[in-house]
Design a protein around this motif. Structure first.
Motif, mmCIF file in Angstrom:
data_model
loop_
_atom_site.group_PDB
_atom_site.id
_atom_site.type_symbol
_atom_site.label_atom_id
_atom_site.label_comp_id
_atom_site.label_asym_id
_atom_site.label_seq_id
_atom_site.Cartn_x
_atom_site.Cartn_y
_atom_site.Cartn_z
ATOM 1 N N THR A 36 -7.657 -13.002 -16.911
ATOM 2 C CA THR A 36 -6.028 -12.995 -16.590
ATOM 3 C C THR A 36 -5.499 -13.544 -17.753
ATOM 4 O O THR A 36 -5.718 -14.550 -18.347
ATOM 5 C CB THR A 36 -6.056 -13.908 -15.419
ATOM 6 N N GLY A 66 -1.782 -14.832 -19.379
ATOM 7 C CA GLY A 66 -0.599 -15.307 -19.034
ATOM 8 C C GLY A 66 0.064 -16.156 -20.152
ATOM 9 O O GLY A 66 -0.461 -16.447 -21.357
ATOM 10 N N ASP A 82 5.313 -23.522 -20.726
ATOM 11 C CA ASP A 82 5.984 -23.347 -19.399
ATOM 12 C C ASP A 82 7.264 -22.695 -19.793
ATOM 13 O O ASP A 82 7.903 -22.297 -18.937
ATOM 14 C CB ASP A 82 6.265 -24.610 -18.698
ATOM 15 N N GLU A 94 8.237 -17.358 -18.814
ATOM 16 C CA GLU A 94 8.094 -17.003 -17.387
ATOM 17 C C GLU A 94 7.782 -15.535 -17.378
ATOM 18 O O GLU A 94 8.654 -14.908 -17.586
ATOM 19 C CB GLU A 94 8.941 -17.630 -16.477
ATOM 20 N N TRP A 95 6.613 -15.124 -17.008
ATOM 21 C CA TRP A 95 6.307 -13.802 -16.485
ATOM 22 C C TRP A 95 5.205 -13.727 -15.758
ATOM 23 O O TRP A 95 4.222 -14.712 -15.798
ATOM 24 C CB TRP A 95 6.063 -12.911 -17.853
ATOM 25 N N GLU A 96 4.648 -12.697 -14.952
ATOM 26 C CA GLU A 96 3.683 -12.492 -13.841
ATOM 27 C C GLU A 96 2.265 -12.439 -14.819
ATOM 28 O O GLU A 96 2.104 -11.394 -15.864
ATOM 29 C CB GLU A 96 3.871 -11.482 -13.244
ATOM 30 N N PRO A 97 1.407 -13.077 -14.616
ATOM 31 C CA PRO A 97 0.120 -12.866 -15.270
ATOM 32 C C PRO A 97 -0.541 -11.345 -15.186
ATOM 33 O O PRO A 97 -0.121 -10.674 -14.231
ATOM 34 C CB PRO A 97 -0.892 -13.854 -14.696
ATOM 35 N N VAL A 98 -1.153 -11.214 -16.098
ATOM 36 C CA VAL A 98 -1.823 -9.723 -16.295
ATOM 37 C C VAL A 98 -3.467 -10.024 -16.067
ATOM 38 O O VAL A 98 -4.034 -10.455 -16.660
ATOM 39 C CB VAL A 98 -1.232 -9.038 -17.448
#
Length: 149
Positions: free
Chosen positions: A23, A25, A29, A32-36
């Motif tokens: 995963t 990420g 902080d 901000e982006w969705e984990p892959v």
């Protein structure tokens, strides 16, 4: 340079033979982006890929085994272990904080007032029955066939 997080397992651990996922990420902080999530891989391949991706990027990579849980009880057991370990880690941190600052007040009062509805989803549809162990194992075989085709 990024960070890589993984489990330290003893030689011969059965988890070493499981499929592993990565995963990726953000490391901080501010971004901000969705984990892959990538995988499944063998552990050595997952570690090598993760190390190369985070080498020159400010990313975090978590390499962990993909647990082929085949029952609700097994999933709940894994969740219980994770919660217990998190609680133990939090207790250790609290003990260290207390030792470093005897005058600090620590408020450990947590109010959990959640409305859990397990029978219906947001649209009011009944939750599907969980798959059986045989159905899950058949699905693992289908996934494996797709990955190797």
């Amino acid at each position: 340079m990024g960070a890589l997080v993984t489990l330290e397992l003893p030689a011969g651990s059965p988890q070493l033979d499981l499929p592993w996922i990565i995963t990726f990420g953000p490391l901080d902080d501010e971004e901000e982006w969705e984990p892959v999530v990538c995988g499944p891989y063998e552990r050595a391949h997952a570690l090598a890929l993760a190390q190369h991706v985070v080498a020159d990027e400010d990313l975090m990579a978590v390499v962990e085994p993909l647990l082929p849980a085949t029952s609700i009880e097994q999933i709940n057991g894994e969740i219980a272990v994770a919660r217990r370990l998190a609680a133990e880690a939090a207790d250790e941190i609290d003990e260290i904080d207390d030792a470093l600052d005897d005058d600090a007040e620590h408020d450990h009062d947590h109010d959990h007032d959640h409305d859990h509805e397990h029978d219906e989803d947001e649209d009011g549809h009944a939750a599907p029955e969980p798959p059986t162990e045989a159905e899950l194992k058949a699905a693992f075989a289908r996934i494996s066939a797709r990955l190797t085709a």
